[in-house]
Design a protein around this motif. Structure first.
Motif, mmCIF file in Angstrom:
data_model
loop_
_atom_site.group_PDB
_atom_site.id
_atom_site.type_symbol
_atom_site.label_atom_id
_atom_site.label_comp_id
_atom_site.label_asym_id
_atom_site.label_seq_id
_atom_site.Cartn_x
_atom_site.Cartn_y
_atom_site.Cartn_z
ATOM 1 N N ASN A 19 -3.236 -4.033 -14.138
ATOM 2 C CA ASN A 19 -3.520 -2.611 -13.897
ATOM 3 C C ASN A 19 -5.024 -2.371 -13.833
ATOM 4 O O ASN A 19 -5.731 -2.501 -14.807
ATOM 5 C CB ASN A 19 -2.835 -1.718 -14.942
ATOM 6 N N GLY A 20 -5.507 -2.065 -12.677
ATOM 7 C CA GLY A 20 -6.933 -1.804 -12.479
ATOM 8 C C GLY A 20 -7.560 -2.880 -11.608
ATOM 9 O O GLY A 20 -7.306 -4.070 -11.801
ATOM 10 N N GLY B 278 2.010 2.235 -3.288
ATOM 11 C CA GLY B 278 0.974 2.581 -4.262
ATOM 12 C C GLY B 278 0.356 1.374 -4.939
ATOM 13 O O GLY B 278 -0.254 1.488 -6.004
ATOM 14 N N LEU B 279 0.524 0.186 -4.358
ATOM 15 C CA LEU B 279 -0.027 -1.035 -4.948
ATOM 16 C C LEU B 279 -1.119 -1.578 -4.027
ATOM 17 O O LEU B 279 -1.016 -1.478 -2.815
ATOM 18 C CB LEU B 279 1.065 -2.104 -5.067
ATOM 19 N N SER B 280 -2.160 -2.165 -4.637
ATOM 20 C CA SER B 280 -3.162 -2.849 -3.811
ATOM 21 C C SER B 280 -2.910 -4.341 -3.926
ATOM 22 O O SER B 280 -3.092 -4.912 -4.995
ATOM 23 C CB SER B 280 -4.582 -2.572 -4.291
ATOM 24 N N GLY C 8 -2.170 -0.252 -10.510
ATOM 25 C CA GLY C 8 -2.641 1.095 -10.834
ATOM 26 C C GLY C 8 -2.331 1.479 -12.272
ATOM 27 O O GLY C 8 -1.881 0.658 -13.068
ATOM 28 N N GLY C 9 -2.544 2.718 -12.583
ATOM 29 C CA GLY C 9 -2.516 3.146 -13.986
ATOM 30 C C GLY C 9 -1.203 3.728 -14.463
ATOM 31 O O GLY C 9 -1.197 4.540 -15.366
ATOM 32 N N SER C 10 -0.081 3.349 -13.882
ATOM 33 C CA SER C 10 1.157 3.943 -14.398
ATOM 34 C C SER C 10 2.056 2.869 -14.983
ATOM 35 O O SER C 10 1.879 1.685 -14.723
ATOM 36 C CB SER C 10 1.899 4.688 -13.281
ATOM 37 N N THR D 281 -2.730 4.614 -19.916
ATOM 38 C CA THR D 281 -1.421 3.954 -19.851
ATOM 39 C C THR D 281 -1.145 3.339 -21.217
ATOM 40 O O THR D 281 -1.997 2.642 -21.761
ATOM 41 C CB THR D 281 -1.445 2.808 -18.829
ATOM 42 N N LYS E 78 0.839 -1.204 0.000
ATOM 43 C CA LYS E 78 0.000 0.000 0.000
ATOM 44 C C LYS E 78 0.874 1.255 0.000
ATOM 45 O O LYS E 78 0.602 2.218 -0.712
ATOM 46 C CB LYS E 78 -0.900 -0.020 1.234
ATOM 47 N N LYS F 268 7.335 0.610 -10.083
ATOM 48 C CA LYS F 268 6.126 -0.055 -9.598
ATOM 49 C C LYS F 268 6.120 -1.516 -10.017
ATOM 50 O O LYS F 268 5.720 -2.397 -9.258
ATOM 51 C CB LYS F 268 4.879 0.642 -10.142
ATOM 52 N N ASP G 167 -3.194 -4.985 -7.887
ATOM 53 C CA ASP G 167 -3.498 -3.881 -8.797
ATOM 54 C C ASP G 167 -2.341 -2.902 -8.730
ATOM 55 O O ASP G 167 -2.080 -2.311 -7.681
ATOM 56 C CB ASP G 167 -4.817 -3.227 -8.357
#
Ligand code: GDP
Ligand code: MN
Length: 377
Positions: free
Chosen positions: A256-257, A241-243, A282-284, A315, A238, A289, A280
């Motif tokens: 991603n998503g 920046g990751l779930s 995310g969008g980068s 992305t 977290k 990451k 997830d």
């Protein structure tokens, strides 16, 4: 997040729910000290973040100091369902006439908190729930009104004929509901709530779970949080920046998503595989990451293949491909990886990845099947 019984007892006490006095001990020495000034029946209880301690031998009554010390020697260090006992609670033992169950849970169907009570409380409550669920009375609390006095009393009267006892119990139900709201609980349980031969009511065990997503506004809970290895990984993720949520399967997923991550796990299941995680990123397309995500996946010893499933929207897939190559260069993973790229600049991305020799595919179902196949090699 969940807490130990002694911590639940402290919360109960703060809200005026009657609990017997107790001392937390980390060593046999501390038990000896605690018992120096106690000359009545106590109960020595393993403090571990799992239920069923009584049945596992982690709850023992002791009449004397010697017995308490002996009990502590047996319980400290004991393994209960994979948890090592590192502390015991030495509590004044209650004289029990009868054990009851009281619990609050969030019920999605009724969109409310459900109060559950039963006169069949104690260590067999799971059996009661399974075999004779009609013996557990349930009441959905209206979030607009809360648990009103007359409602709490009516529920209590289902357990107690004695009106005085019912009033005491009703008060405890309302206090427990207030705790539930104040602490963002997802579960608050007193099992057993006991009645003594003198008609006193006492909470002698407490179990609480809290909504992790609300912990940011529960500093007192955050301060006492004890995390296990898997939870620590989720917390670390977290911060990056990751779930990430660890699961039991063997196919690591990097997606991603959140919606696509859910669909990816479904797809793996559909073809007979088992996902090792939800992840997830995310969008980068930031290579860092991807590196972080890969490190997390590879630290799970169960992971035998990795499925990277990227849908390029904002992305761009070629950016992701470059990030991936950088990450692979840094980590050099030894397990098989299959990459699915689709969406914006997918063709360019796939062309870039060709050079790595990784199996690349353009549909999710191919990717899932390939990952399962590779995991078996
Ligand atoms: P759990 O097994 O982890 O749920 O631990 P509990 O704290 O609920 O204890 C299990 C059982 O031990 C209870 O259901 C009681 O029957 C018994 N027990 C626990 N505390 C006491 C106590 O103070 N006095 C007596 N007489 N029995 C107790
Ligand atoms: Mn219990």
């Amino acid at each position: 997040m969940n807490i130990h019984e002694y911590q639940a007892r402290a919360i109960f006490k703060k809200y005026g729910i009657p609990v017997p006095n107790s001392v937390l001990c980390h060593t046999v020495e501390e038990v000896k000290e605690a018992m120096a000034s106690i000359d009545h029946l106590v109960v020595v209880k393993a403090q571990v973040l799992v239920g069923g301690r009584g049945k596992a031998g982690g709850v023992k009554l002791a009449k004397t100091k010697d017995e308490a010390v002996k009990a502590a020697e047996q319980i400290l260090g004991m393994d209960i369902k994979g948890f090592t006992v590192e502390k015991v609670l030495v509590a004044d033992a209650a004289d029990i006439a009868k054990e009851y169950y009281v619990g609050l849970v969030s019920d999605r169907n009724s969109k409310s908190v459900t109060l559950m009570v039963s006169a069949e409380g104690g260590v067999e409550i799971e059996e009661v729930a399974k075999n004779t669920p009609e013996l557990i009375y349930k009441f959905n609390i209206d979030p607009m009104t809360g648990l009103l006095d007359f409602q709490a009393r009516n529920i209590a009267l289902k357990l107690f004929k004695d009106v005085k006892l019912a009033r005491k119990a009703a008060d405890i139900f309302q206090k427990l509901y207030q705790i539930y709201l104040d602490t963002d609980s997802t579960l608050a349980e007193i099992n057993p709530l006991v009645v003594t031969p003198d008609n006193d009511i006492l909470a002698i065990d407490g179990k609480m779970n809290f909504d992790d997503n609300a912990l940011y506004r529960q500093p007192e809970l955050l301060a006492i949080r004890e995390v296990d290895e898997d939870e620590q990984k989720e917390i670390d993720a977290k911060e990056k920046g990751l779930s990430y949520i660890k699961l039991d399967g063997n196919i690591g997923c990097m997606v991603n998503g959140a919606g696509l991550a859910m669909a990816t796990m479904d797809m793996i299941k559909l073809y007979g595989g088992s996902p090792a995680n939800f992840l997830d990123i995310g969008g980068s397309s930031n290579p860092q990451k991807v590196v972080d995500a890969m490190n997390i996946l590879l630290s799970d010893k169960n992971v035998e293949a990795m499925m990277i499933n990227i849908f390029g929207g904002i992305t761009r897939c070629d950016d992701v491909a470059r990030g991936l190559i950088t990450a692979l260069d840094i980590i050099k993973p030894k397990i098989p990886i299959v990459v699915r790229l689709s969406g914006t600049n997918a063709a360019e991305g796939l062309a870039i990845l060709k050079a790595t020799g990784l199996p690349t595919v353009s549909t999710m179902s191919e990717a899932a099947q390939k990952a399962i196949e590779l995991s078996k090699k």
